[in-house]
Design a protein around this motif. Structure first.
Motif, PDB file in Angstrom:
ATOM      1  N   ILE A  69       0.843  -1.207   0.000  1.00 56.20           N
ATOM      2  CA  ILE A  69       0.000   0.000   0.000  1.00 56.20           C
ATOM      3  C   ILE A  69       0.873   1.250   0.000  1.00 56.20           C
ATOM      4  N   PRO A 111      -2.815   6.921  -2.319  1.00 55.73           N
ATOM      5  CA  PRO A 111      -3.469   6.820  -1.014  1.00 55.73           C
ATOM      6  C   PRO A 111      -3.030   7.978  -0.119  1.00 55.73           C
ATOM      7  N   GLN A 161      -6.974   8.779   5.519  1.00 56.54           N
ATOM      8  CA  GLN A 161      -7.191   7.516   6.228  1.00 56.54           C
ATOM      9  C   GLN A 161      -7.245   7.735   7.742  1.00 56.54           C
TER      10      GLN A 161
END
Length: 95
Positions: free
Chosen positions: A57, A68, A73
């Motif tokens: 990731i 990302p 997050q």
């Protein structure tokens, strides 16, 4: 003109700052792995699988120009699960 003796000095170069930031991240991640090992009994297979997933990731290339976003997050975990990573009082070690 300002007194040169009073001007802010760059104490660290860009590489030293980047290294310090990376080491803080690595040390924080190692703390997570310690918690999983000590408190949940995770051993090599689970820890390695988690490490491989985190690495994939973290190294994912941008898709459609977007990578990302860790801050997004963190907000997701705070809103959905009441997990606020900013509450952790991190202590890091220098090399």
């Amino acid at each position: 003109m300002k007194n040169p003796a009073l001007q802010r000095k760059n104490l660290y170069n860009k590489d030293e700052v980047e290294y310090s930031h990376k080491m803080a991240i690595y040390q924080g991640m190692a703390m997570v792995f310690v918690a999983l090992e000590w408190h949940y009994g995770w051993r090599e297979k689970r820890l390695q699988r988690l490490f491989d997933n985190v690495q994939s990731i973290a190294e994912i290339p941008p898709i459609f120009g977007k990578s990302p976003d860790v801050l997004e997050q963190m907000q997701h975990f705070k809103q959905d699960y009441q997990i606020d990573f900013m509450k952790i009082q991190l202590k890091t070690k220098e090399k």
